[in-house]
Design a protein around this motif. Structure first.
Motif, PDB file in Angstrom:
ATOM      1  N   LEU A 183       8.123 -34.613  -7.406  1.00 10.16           N
ATOM      2  CA  LEU A 183       9.391 -34.205  -8.557  1.00 10.16           C
ATOM      3  C   LEU A 183      10.121 -33.317  -7.959  1.00 10.16           C
ATOM      4  O   LEU A 183      11.074 -33.575  -8.127  1.00 10.16           O
ATOM      5  CB  LEU A 183       8.281 -33.608  -9.428  1.00 10.16           C
ATOM      6  CG  LEU A 183       7.587 -34.225 -10.768  1.00 10.16           C
ATOM      7  CD1 LEU A 183       6.855 -33.416 -11.728  1.00 10.16           C
ATOM      8  CD2 LEU A 183       8.150 -35.706 -11.080  1.00 10.16           C
ATOM      9  N   LYS A 184       9.804 -32.600  -6.927  1.00 11.95           N
ATOM     10  CA  LYS A 184      10.824 -32.250  -6.446  1.00 11.95           C
ATOM     11  C   LYS A 184      11.782 -33.011  -5.745  1.00 11.95           C
ATOM     12  O   LYS A 184      12.466 -32.768  -5.166  1.00 11.95           O
ATOM     13  CB  LYS A 184      10.594 -30.876  -5.677  1.00 11.95           C
ATOM     14  CG  LYS A 184       9.881 -29.427  -6.786  1.00 11.95           C
ATOM     15  CD  LYS A 184       9.276 -28.376  -5.790  1.00 11.95           C
ATOM     16  CE  LYS A 184       8.846 -27.028  -6.641  1.00 11.95           C
ATOM     17  NZ  LYS A 184       7.706 -26.575  -5.773  1.00 11.95           N
ATOM     18  N   THR A 213      14.706 -35.602  -7.033  1.00 15.20           N
ATOM     19  CA  THR A 213      15.623 -35.020  -7.377  1.00 15.20           C
ATOM     20  C   THR A 213      17.146 -35.389  -6.965  1.00 15.20           C
ATOM     21  O   THR A 213      18.899 -35.612  -7.314  1.00 15.20           O
ATOM     22  CB  THR A 213      15.260 -33.367  -8.372  1.00 15.20           C
ATOM     23  OG1 THR A 213      15.313 -32.837  -6.135  1.00 15.20           O
ATOM     24  CG2 THR A 213      14.774 -33.567  -8.999  1.00 15.20           C
ATOM     25  N   THR A 214      16.576 -35.710  -6.032  1.00 13.89           N
ATOM     26  CA  THR A 214      17.531 -35.598  -4.762  1.00 13.89           C
ATOM     27  C   THR A 214      18.002 -37.448  -3.840  1.00 13.89           C
ATOM     28  O   THR A 214      18.123 -38.063  -3.052  1.00 13.89           O
ATOM     29  CB  THR A 214      17.575 -34.887  -3.341  1.00 13.89           C
ATOM     30  OG1 THR A 214      16.210 -35.199  -2.629  1.00 13.89           O
ATOM     31  CG2 THR A 214      17.774 -33.594  -3.417  1.00 13.89           C
ATOM     32  N   LYS A 263      17.473 -41.428  -4.781  1.00 13.54           N
ATOM     33  CA  LYS A 263      18.571 -42.664  -5.615  1.00 13.54           C
ATOM     34  C   LYS A 263      17.430 -44.091  -5.423  1.00 13.54           C
ATOM     35  O   LYS A 263      17.064 -44.778  -4.442  1.00 13.54           O
ATOM     36  CB  LYS A 263      19.672 -43.110  -5.421  1.00 13.54           C
ATOM     37  CG  LYS A 263      20.662 -41.900  -5.824  1.00 13.54           C
ATOM     38  CD  LYS A 263      20.927 -41.476  -6.908  1.00 13.54           C
ATOM     39  CE  LYS A 263      21.881 -40.111  -7.528  1.00 13.54           C
ATOM     40  NZ  LYS A 263      21.892 -39.659  -8.669  1.00 13.54           N
ATOM     41  N   ALA A 282      20.038 -42.340 -10.410  1.00 12.06           N
ATOM     42  CA  ALA A 282      18.378 -41.656 -10.448  1.00 12.06           C
ATOM     43  C   ALA A 282      16.907 -41.602 -11.416  1.00 12.06           C
ATOM     44  O   ALA A 282      17.769 -42.373 -11.761  1.00 12.06           O
ATOM     45  CB  ALA A 282      19.261 -40.220 -11.256  1.00 12.06           C
ATOM     46  N   ASP A 321      13.384 -41.483 -13.112  1.00 14.79           N
ATOM     47  CA  ASP A 321      12.555 -39.578 -13.991  1.00 14.79           C
ATOM     48  C   ASP A 321      11.036 -40.042 -13.945  1.00 14.79           C
ATOM     49  O   ASP A 321      11.116 -41.595 -13.861  1.00 14.79           O
ATOM     50  CB  ASP A 321      12.692 -39.074 -14.974  1.00 14.79           C
ATOM     51  CG  ASP A 321      13.937 -38.346 -14.965  1.00 14.79           C
ATOM     52  OD1 ASP A 321      13.799 -37.793 -14.295  1.00 14.79           O
ATOM     53  OD2 ASP A 321      14.525 -38.108 -16.235  1.00 14.79           O
TER      54      ASP A 321
END
Length: 352
Positions: free
Chosen positions: A130-131, A134-135, A137, A221, A223
């Motif tokens: 998850l960390k 975040t950066t 694509k 992005a 999730d």
């Protein structure tokens, strides 16, 4: 036969409905952690979803060549040995017969034995993954992304855990007649060929897996849907437009509320000034009549048009006046508009 055994395993192990049985032995190696699968709903008559394997991993659909650093932990789960009788008249029995082509002449049941032995569970470190994402694509030019995006029913999923065997395993099926005092009563002299089927598959074969769905935004992005409440898919342009309009509506509503609050407080302040003015005798309030004070003038005589009063003309109702004062200035303007009564005197009381 393999699909029936993995479905039975998932049904007995449970895991709250998150585990999915591997449908085919030939595709078992494609359900490894961080592999991608496509989830599709069969139709409105079948509530269950169909999972289709792909030859890609999560890294393959991301921009850049950086590897995914999330680790994979593993531990022993259980020792699985299962023997069960399946009726030929049930859905599972029919599926096994069609799958392995066993001869069921003169039989009413099937004996199924699955020997998986000790199985291990391999799962991705969710917090680390998850960390990292975040950066990262999504690459919209990837063929899997283009094909999945064109279908509204397809949802991309990431395999987060897999359950594997640790040794060579066997599956066997035997058709027979159910006896009263024993599991099966076999009539060897009447037992035609083809009543027995068995397969052996190697160690480290995946028999079940679980996934997290991906929700991909228009900007690339994405999730991980870590709960069953959140759903995966692709953000649609109409959805993004609606969300933008909804945010703009909230911003305008909040701004309008603040403006109305300021106007309301200003009106209360003016009411207090006016009431204070009228509560006092004329000799104390009529400053313009005193010596040395500013003089009220008719601005029309100086070619200045009628306009809002600087005190009471700034609210919802534009209270206009032709009177003002040349001795006062505001914002570079060499005069101010003020009602003759009471704004002129209240303004100069404040200035004083």
């Amino acid at each position: 036969m393999f699909a029936a055994a993995t479905r039975s395993f998932v049904k007995q192990v449970g895991d709250g409905g998150r585990l999915v049985p591997v449908p085919s032995l030939s595709e078992a190696d494609k359900y490894q952690p961080l592999s991608l699968v496509v989830k599709k709903k069969r139709c409105f008559l079948f509530p269950r979803y169909k999972f289709t394997s792909t030859p890609f991993t999560l890294k393959d659909i991301l921009l850049g060549d950086r590897e995914i650093s999330a680790g994979i932990s593993s531990y022993q789960l259980l020792n699985y040995e299962d023997e069960s009788d399946v009726s030929l008249y049930g859905r599972r029995g029919n599926h096994i017969v069609n799958d392995v082509g066993i001869n069921v002449a003169g039989s009413d049941s099937i004996a199924v034995k699955a020997s998986f032995g000790v199985v291990t569970k391999h799962e991705v470190e969710v917090s680390t993954l998850l960390k990292e994402i975040t950066t990262r694509k999504i690459n919209f030019d990837h063929s899997l992304i283009r094909q999945s995006r064109s279908s509204r029913k397809a949802v991309l999923c990431v395999v987060m855990e897999s359950i594997r065997t640790t040794r060579q395993c066997s599956l066997s099926v035997h058709a027979g007649i159910r006896g009263e005092a024993m599991r099966f009563h076999f009539m060897d002299e009447q037992n035609p060929k083809g009543r027995d089927k068995a397969i052996v598959f190697p160690a480290h074969t995946t028999i079940a897996f679980s996934v997290f769905e991906l929700f991909i935004y228009l900007d690339g992005a994405f999730d991980l849907c870590v709960t069953s409440v959140s759903k995966g898919g692709f953000e649609r342009e109409e959805t993004a437009t609606f969300a933008l309009l909804y945010r703009l509506r909230n911003i305008l509503f909040e701004r309008n509320r603040r403006v109305m609050d300021v106007i309301s407080r200003s009106q209360l302040y003016l009411d207090d000034l006016f009431s204070d003015y009228y509560d006092k005798p004329l000799s104390m309030t009529d400053i313009s009549l005193k010596e040395g004070t500013h003089i009220r003038v008719n601005l029309l005589n100086h070619n200045i048009p009628k306009g809002p009063c600087i005190l009471c003309g700034m609210g919802n109702f534009k209270r206009e006046t032709v009177y003002g004062c040349f001795q006062c200035s505001v914002d570079g303007q060499k005069y101010v508009r003020l009602h003759a009564v009471p704004c002129f005197d209240i303004w100069h009381k404040r200035m004083k």
